[in-house]
Scaffold this motif. Sequence first.
Motif, PDB file in Angstrom:
ATOM      1  N   LYS A  48       0.823  -1.206   0.092  1.00  0.00           N
ATOM      2  CA  LYS A  48      -0.141  -0.064  -0.071  1.00  0.00           C
ATOM      3  C   LYS A  48       0.645   1.463   0.051  1.00  0.00           C
ATOM      4  CE  LYS A  48      -3.357   2.373   2.499  1.00  0.00           C
ATOM      5  NZ  LYS A  48      -3.932   2.659   3.775  1.00  0.00           N
ATOM      6  N   THR A  49       1.753   1.336   0.690  1.00  0.00           N
ATOM      7  CA  THR A  49       2.687   2.425   0.792  1.00  0.00           C
ATOM      8  C   THR A  49       3.418   2.562  -0.584  1.00  0.00           C
ATOM      9  OG1 THR A  49       3.391   1.948   3.004  1.00  0.00           O
ATOM     10  CG2 THR A  49       4.837   3.240   1.766  1.00  0.00           C
ATOM     11  N   HIS A  50       3.960   1.572  -1.386  1.00  0.00           N
ATOM     12  CA  HIS A  50       4.281   1.718  -2.216  1.00  0.00           C
ATOM     13  C   HIS A  50       3.627   2.237  -3.595  1.00  0.00           C
ATOM     14  CE1 HIS A  50       7.667  -1.952  -1.521  1.00  0.00           C
ATOM     15  NE2 HIS A  50       7.574  -0.731  -0.728  1.00  0.00           N
ATOM     16  N   GLU A  71      11.933  12.512  -1.309  1.00  0.00           N
ATOM     17  CA  GLU A  71      13.037  11.519  -0.990  1.00  0.00           C
ATOM     18  C   GLU A  71      12.197  10.275  -0.474  1.00  0.00           C
ATOM     19  OE1 GLU A  71      16.447  11.393  -1.074  1.00  0.00           O
ATOM     20  OE2 GLU A  71      16.439  13.234  -2.299  1.00  0.00           O
ATOM     21  N   PRO A  72      12.379   9.104  -1.057  1.00  0.00           N
ATOM     22  CA  PRO A  72      12.028   7.946  -0.285  1.00  0.00           C
ATOM     23  C   PRO A  72      12.630   7.608   1.100  1.00  0.00           C
ATOM     24  CG  PRO A  72      12.788   7.221  -2.509  1.00  0.00           C
ATOM     25  CD  PRO A  72      13.270   8.685  -2.174  1.00  0.00           C
ATOM     26  N   THR A  73      11.584   7.058   1.751  1.00  0.00           N
ATOM     27  CA  THR A  73      12.480   6.940   3.072  1.00  0.00           C
ATOM     28  C   THR A  73      13.682   5.888   3.183  1.00  0.00           C
ATOM     29  OG1 THR A  73      10.986   5.090   3.589  1.00  0.00           O
ATOM     30  CG2 THR A  73      10.226   7.190   4.251  1.00  0.00           C
ATOM     31  N   ARG A 113       9.065 -10.211 -10.091  1.00  0.00           N
ATOM     32  CA  ARG A 113       8.467  -9.438 -11.158  1.00  0.00           C
ATOM     33  C   ARG A 113       8.847  -7.766 -10.960  1.00  0.00           C
ATOM     34  NH1 ARG A 113       4.368 -13.317 -11.531  1.00  0.00           N
ATOM     35  NH2 ARG A 113       2.974 -11.916 -10.573  1.00  0.00           N
ATOM     36  N   ALA A 114       8.638  -7.648  -9.614  1.00  0.00           N
ATOM     37  CA  ALA A 114       8.656  -6.132  -9.315  1.00  0.00           C
ATOM     38  C   ALA A 114      10.034  -5.774  -9.311  1.00  0.00           C
ATOM     39  CB  ALA A 114       8.107  -5.896  -7.900  1.00  0.00           C
ATOM     40  N   ILE A 115      11.021  -6.577  -8.964  1.00  0.00           N
ATOM     41  CA  ILE A 115      12.486  -6.441  -8.870  1.00  0.00           C
ATOM     42  C   ILE A 115      12.949  -6.073 -10.431  1.00  0.00           C
ATOM     43  CG2 ILE A 115      14.741  -7.206  -8.649  1.00  0.00           C
ATOM     44  CD1 ILE A 115      13.408  -8.749  -5.974  1.00  0.00           C
ATOM     45  N   LEU A 133      13.863   6.463  -7.372  1.00  0.00           N
ATOM     46  CA  LEU A 133      12.670   5.912  -6.980  1.00  0.00           C
ATOM     47  C   LEU A 133      12.580   4.453  -7.140  1.00  0.00           C
ATOM     48  CD1 LEU A 133       9.532   5.856  -6.187  1.00  0.00           C
ATOM     49  CD2 LEU A 133       8.961   6.112  -8.685  1.00  0.00           C
ATOM     50  N   TYR A 134      13.143   4.233  -8.648  1.00  0.00           N
ATOM     51  CA  TYR A 134      12.984   2.729  -9.065  1.00  0.00           C
ATOM     52  C   TYR A 134      14.074   1.958  -8.277  1.00  0.00           C
ATOM     53  CZ  TYR A 134       9.389   3.566 -12.162  1.00  0.00           C
ATOM     54  OH  TYR A 134       8.032   3.958 -12.551  1.00  0.00           O
ATOM     55  N   ARG A 135      15.212   2.558  -8.072  1.00  0.00           N
ATOM     56  CA  ARG A 135      16.397   1.809  -7.437  1.00  0.00           C
ATOM     57  C   ARG A 135      16.043   1.493  -5.862  1.00  0.00           C
ATOM     58  NH1 ARG A 135      21.064   5.498 -10.114  1.00  0.00           N
ATOM     59  NH2 ARG A 135      21.068   4.424 -12.059  1.00  0.00           N
ATOM     60  N   TRP A 136      15.287   2.395  -5.328  1.00  0.00           N
ATOM     61  CA  TRP A 136      14.929   2.343  -3.925  1.00  0.00           C
ATOM     62  C   TRP A 136      13.924   1.128  -3.803  1.00  0.00           C
ATOM     63  CZ3 TRP A 136      10.236   2.753  -1.702  1.00  0.00           C
ATOM     64  CH2 TRP A 136      10.093   2.745  -0.133  1.00  0.00           C
ATOM     65  N   LEU A 137      12.728   1.125  -4.721  1.00  0.00           N
ATOM     66  CA  LEU A 137      11.843   0.139  -4.584  1.00  0.00           C
ATOM     67  C   LEU A 137      12.433  -1.287  -5.046  1.00  0.00           C
ATOM     68  CD1 LEU A 137       8.924   2.016  -6.511  1.00  0.00           C
ATOM     69  CD2 LEU A 137       8.841   1.052  -4.253  1.00  0.00           C
ATOM     70  N   ALA A 138      13.345  -1.083  -5.974  1.00  0.00           N
ATOM     71  CA  ALA A 138      13.975  -2.483  -6.324  1.00  0.00           C
ATOM     72  C   ALA A 138      14.661  -3.267  -5.010  1.00  0.00           C
ATOM     73  CB  ALA A 138      14.981  -2.413  -7.283  1.00  0.00           C
TER      74      ALA A 138
END
Length: 168
Positions: A48-50, A71-73, A113-115, A133-138
Amino acid sequence: MTDRTAEDILKSAILLEKRGRAFYTKVAKQTEHEGVREFFEMMADEEKTHVEMLATHYKSLKETGEFAPTEPTEDAAFEGVATEVLCKKMKKELKAADFEAAAISAAMSMEQRAIDLYSARGKEAEDPNEQKLYRWLADWERGHLTFLAEVDQELREEVWNDQNFWPY
């Protein structure tokens, strides 16, 4: 670089995270085990946070043509004493043949798949905010996958031990 736009990638990412949240929520509701339920509820909350973070960037992209400069946490997934206790409790309650064990395997596929999506876009993106953003999410999803893989391995070894599968 792919032909997919930043907007397309954000839409795909939001959909991926929403599906993950729906899956984790369903598993949490179906389990009879408190620790397993709490674990999958935590995973659903993180998804949900994502979704919220990705939606903020989508809105910014639509309105300004740029990713939000937020800035992502720095918090990493699965850190802290409470989470460690929860994960131990969850592992103890899982049984290799149960629905929840199968859910671990399905969750691993979703996280991979998300990675893959986030890593690829993080490399392709030209916007520094989008890259970040995408590096942090990965990285966050890698934390999920690593934990899930450890649980899966423990379950596999439990089955092997129970079935005397070891070759020595």
